[in-house]
Scaffold this active site. Structure first.
Site, PDB file in Angstrom:
ATOM      1  N   THR A  99       0.875  -1.189   0.000  1.00  0.00           N
ATOM      2  CA  THR A  99       0.000   0.000   0.000  1.00  0.00           C
ATOM      3  C   THR A  99       0.907   1.234   0.000  1.00  0.00           C
ATOM      4  O   THR A  99       1.596   1.497   0.987  1.00  0.00           O
ATOM      5  CB  THR A  99      -0.894   0.018   1.244  1.00  0.00           C
ATOM      6  OG1 THR A  99      -1.619  -1.206   1.306  1.00  0.00           O
ATOM      7  CG2 THR A  99      -1.873   1.189   1.194  1.00  0.00           C
ATOM      8  N   LYS A 174      -7.826   1.310  -2.383  1.00  0.00           N
ATOM      9  CA  LYS A 174      -7.239   0.824  -1.127  1.00  0.00           C
ATOM     10  C   LYS A 174      -7.227   1.919  -0.053  1.00  0.00           C
ATOM     11  O   LYS A 174      -7.447   1.659   1.133  1.00  0.00           O
ATOM     12  CB  LYS A 174      -5.818   0.316  -1.398  1.00  0.00           C
ATOM     13  CG  LYS A 174      -5.016  -0.091  -0.181  1.00  0.00           C
ATOM     14  CD  LYS A 174      -5.541  -1.338   0.523  1.00  0.00           C
ATOM     15  CE  LYS A 174      -4.711  -1.637   1.761  1.00  0.00           C
ATOM     16  NZ  LYS A 174      -5.175  -2.811   2.487  1.00  0.00           N
ATOM     17  N   LYS A 242       0.909   4.537   8.406  1.00  0.00           N
ATOM     18  CA  LYS A 242       1.423   4.841   7.059  1.00  0.00           C
ATOM     19  C   LYS A 242       0.261   5.112   6.110  1.00  0.00           C
ATOM     20  O   LYS A 242       0.271   6.088   5.354  1.00  0.00           O
ATOM     21  CB  LYS A 242       2.257   3.658   6.557  1.00  0.00           C
ATOM     22  CG  LYS A 242       2.424   3.617   5.036  1.00  0.00           C
ATOM     23  CD  LYS A 242       3.090   2.340   4.577  1.00  0.00           C
ATOM     24  CE  LYS A 242       2.313   1.069   4.758  1.00  0.00           C
ATOM     25  NZ  LYS A 242       1.412   0.685   3.687  1.00  0.00           N
TER      26      LYS A 242
HETATM   27  P1  NAP Z   1       5.748  -6.941   7.169  1.00  0.00           P
HETATM   28  O1  NAP Z   1       5.403  -8.282   7.714  1.00  0.00           O
HETATM   29  O2  NAP Z   1       6.367  -5.915   8.037  1.00  0.00           O
HETATM   30  O3  NAP Z   1       6.680  -7.203   5.895  1.00  0.00           O
HETATM   31  C1  NAP Z   1       7.303  -6.145   5.256  1.00  0.00           C
HETATM   32  C2  NAP Z   1       8.242  -6.728   4.223  1.00  0.00           C
HETATM   33  O4  NAP Z   1       8.879  -5.654   3.549  1.00  0.00           O
HETATM   34  C3  NAP Z   1       9.371  -7.568   4.846  1.00  0.00           C
HETATM   35  O5  NAP Z   1       9.656  -8.624   3.975  1.00  0.00           O
HETATM   36  C4  NAP Z   1      10.522  -6.557   4.903  1.00  0.00           C
HETATM   37  O6  NAP Z   1      11.799  -7.156   4.891  1.00  0.00           O
HETATM   38  C5  NAP Z   1      10.279  -5.830   3.591  1.00  0.00           C
HETATM   39  N1  NAP Z   1      10.920  -4.514   3.536  1.00  0.00           N
HETATM   40  C6  NAP Z   1      10.584  -3.402   4.229  1.00  0.00           C
HETATM   41  N2  NAP Z   1      11.384  -2.364   3.887  1.00  0.00           N
HETATM   42  C7  NAP Z   1      12.219  -2.851   2.930  1.00  0.00           C
HETATM   43  C8  NAP Z   1      13.263  -2.269   2.175  1.00  0.00           C
HETATM   44  N3  NAP Z   1      13.610  -0.972   2.310  1.00  0.00           N
HETATM   45  N4  NAP Z   1      13.937  -3.046   1.309  1.00  0.00           N
HETATM   46  C9  NAP Z   1      13.590  -4.357   1.150  1.00  0.00           C
HETATM   47  N5  NAP Z   1      12.611  -4.969   1.828  1.00  0.00           N
HETATM   48  C10 NAP Z   1      11.935  -4.222   2.715  1.00  0.00           C
HETATM   49  O7  NAP Z   1       4.473  -6.226   6.518  1.00  0.00           O
HETATM   50  P2  NAP Z   1       3.162  -6.840   5.862  1.00  0.00           P
HETATM   51  O8  NAP Z   1       2.100  -6.877   6.907  1.00  0.00           O
HETATM   52  O9  NAP Z   1       3.496  -8.066   5.083  1.00  0.00           O
HETATM   53  O10 NAP Z   1       2.759  -5.627   4.896  1.00  0.00           O
HETATM   54  C11 NAP Z   1       3.345  -5.463   3.610  1.00  0.00           C
HETATM   55  C12 NAP Z   1       2.497  -4.498   2.796  1.00  0.00           C
HETATM   56  O11 NAP Z   1       1.175  -5.021   2.683  1.00  0.00           O
HETATM   57  C13 NAP Z   1       2.367  -3.104   3.453  1.00  0.00           C
HETATM   58  O12 NAP Z   1       2.360  -2.109   2.463  1.00  0.00           O
HETATM   59  C14 NAP Z   1       1.020  -3.191   4.150  1.00  0.00           C
HETATM   60  O13 NAP Z   1       0.429  -1.908   4.313  1.00  0.00           O
HETATM   61  C15 NAP Z   1       0.242  -4.067   3.176  1.00  0.00           C
HETATM   62  N6  NAP Z   1      -0.878  -4.815   3.771  1.00  0.00           N
HETATM   63  C16 NAP Z   1      -0.734  -5.525   4.921  1.00  0.00           C
HETATM   64  C17 NAP Z   1      -1.835  -6.210   5.445  1.00  0.00           C
HETATM   65  C18 NAP Z   1      -1.760  -6.999   6.730  1.00  0.00           C
HETATM   66  O14 NAP Z   1      -2.827  -7.373   7.272  1.00  0.00           O
HETATM   67  N7  NAP Z   1      -0.577  -7.286   7.272  1.00  0.00           N
HETATM   68  C19 NAP Z   1      -3.066  -6.183   4.778  1.00  0.00           C
HETATM   69  C20 NAP Z   1      -3.154  -5.474   3.589  1.00  0.00           C
HETATM   70  C21 NAP Z   1      -2.065  -4.796   3.094  1.00  0.00           C
HETATM   71  P3  NAP Z   1      12.555  -7.543   6.277  1.00  0.00           P
HETATM   72  O15 NAP Z   1      12.041  -8.909   6.632  1.00  0.00           O
HETATM   73  O16 NAP Z   1      13.980  -7.494   5.924  1.00  0.00           O
HETATM   74  O17 NAP Z   1      12.173  -6.483   7.301  1.00  0.00           O
END
Ligand code: NAP
Length: 293
Positions: A99, A174, A242
């Site tokens: 997102t 979104k 965010k």
């Molecule tokens: P998360 O578990 O914190 O995962 C984030 C991922 O991004 C990790 O693999 C992290 O790597 C990687 N990352 C972050 N900064 C980076 C960078 N500068 N370079 C390379 N890799 C990087 O988050 P998530 O919940 O999966 O969310 C991911 C996206 O989906 C976000 O935009 C969020 O808003 C969206 N989203 C999430 C949900 C939910 O329920 N969780 C639902 C809908 C949408 P590391 O492991 O190295 O930190």
């Protein structure tokens, strides 16, 4: 030659989504910035081949999926040194599930076009549970022919997949979704507080209200977690903050007034300041219980 798929970012969402992509019967390879996370190991055990660099992961890929955190993170994996833009093969289709708002998605697409790389924004809704079950809602912006080509792959990860129009439009939908999630959380926390004050069993309130006009995803899925003070994510407070930032940035040039967004933003920030940044959004209840607001 079989199509090859690469998945960049194997976090809470990316790891189960990459695992579900294996159902496509194509080869799925992956990369995560921090390689030794349990969720990366889980993807590897399921059959996703993990590579040490982005370049290795994407160089043969026909489709490149991204699910990282914020605008700068998506730009880093695409345009950073050793990133996707320098290493993907010509005409590869990049699909970003993160997102990041409409402006960033359109900027990225415009920068990739002269490099002969295709881009679609495809943010998702449905949480970690939807990602694991393959029941996400996926809202897609981009070229319709690219959408049609990618649809069978998206169907391994989502149940409702909607073409929303030009690039950035998936992000626009979104952002509306995130306004609903944030303001619903205020309603849920306040109903839980009222139930407690009236000596009601919170689970009774949740069961009854879920089936009527007040039913919501938040009430059905997060109400019981609030009742048990279970604040494990799910969807982290840092991510909803965010998204509320992206909503407000995208409307900065307008005179729209969104008091519900401002209130939910303030309540989430109170919990962030308590150290709750990586707790699930249901931890908003802590602002009601542990602060004077
Ligand atoms: P998360 O578990 O914190 O995962 C984030 C991922 O991004 C990790 O693999 C992290 O790597 C990687 N990352 C972050 N900064 C980076 C960078 N500068 N370079 C390379 N890799 C990087 O988050 P998530 O919940 O999966 O969310 C991911 C996206 O989906 C976000 O935009 C969020 O808003 C969206 N989203 C999430 C949900 C939910 O329920 N969780 C639902 C809908 C949408 P590391 O492991 O190295 O930190």
């Amino acid at each position: 030659m079989r199509s090859k798929l690469a998945f960049i970012g194997l976090g809470v969402m990316g790891s189960p989504m990459a695992i579900n992509l294996l159902q496509s019967s194509y080869t799925v390879v992956g990369w995560n910035r921090t390689p030794n996370r349990p969720l990366v190991e889980k993807a590897a055990q399921a059959g996703v081949q993990i590579f040490p660099t982005i370049a290795d992961a994407v160089k043969d890929a026909d489709f490149i999926f991204i699910c990282v955190s914020d605008v700068e993170d998506v730009k880093a994996v695409i345009f950073g040194e050793g990133g996707i833009a320098d290493n993907a093969k010509s005409n590869a289709l990049i699909v970003d599930f993160s997102t990041i708002g409409t402006t960033a998605a359109r900027d990225i697409s415009a920068q990739l076009q002269p490099r002969n790389l295709r881009f679609m924004d495809a943010p998702v809704s449905g949480g970690d549970i939807g990602a694991q079950k393959g029941t996400l809602t996926i809202m897609v912006g981009g070229d319709k022919a690219d959408f049609d080509q990618c649809l069978p792959l998206l169907q391994t990860m989502g149940k409702k997949i909607v073409y929303c129009g030009t690039v950035g439009n998936g992000q626009a939908v979104k952002l509306c979704n995130q306004v609903l999630c944030a303001v619903h959380m205020v309603a849920l926390c306040e109903a839980m507080q009222v139930a407690e004050q009236l000596d009601l069993d919170p689970n009774l309130m949740i069961e009854v209200c879920s089936s009527g006009a007040a039913g919501s995803w938040a009430l059905s899925n997060l109400g019981a977690k609030i009742a048990e003070s279970d604040f494990a994510p799910g969807f982290m407070i840092k991510h909803i903050l965010k998204d509320l930032r992206l909503v407000q940035e995208s409307l900065a040039d307008t005179d729209i007034n969104l008091p519900g967004v401002k209130l939910s933003d303030r309540l989430f920030k109170i919990v962030q300041d308590m150290g709750g940044s990586e707790q699930g959004t249901q931890a908003m209840i802590r602002a009601y219980k542990e602060s004077s607001m």
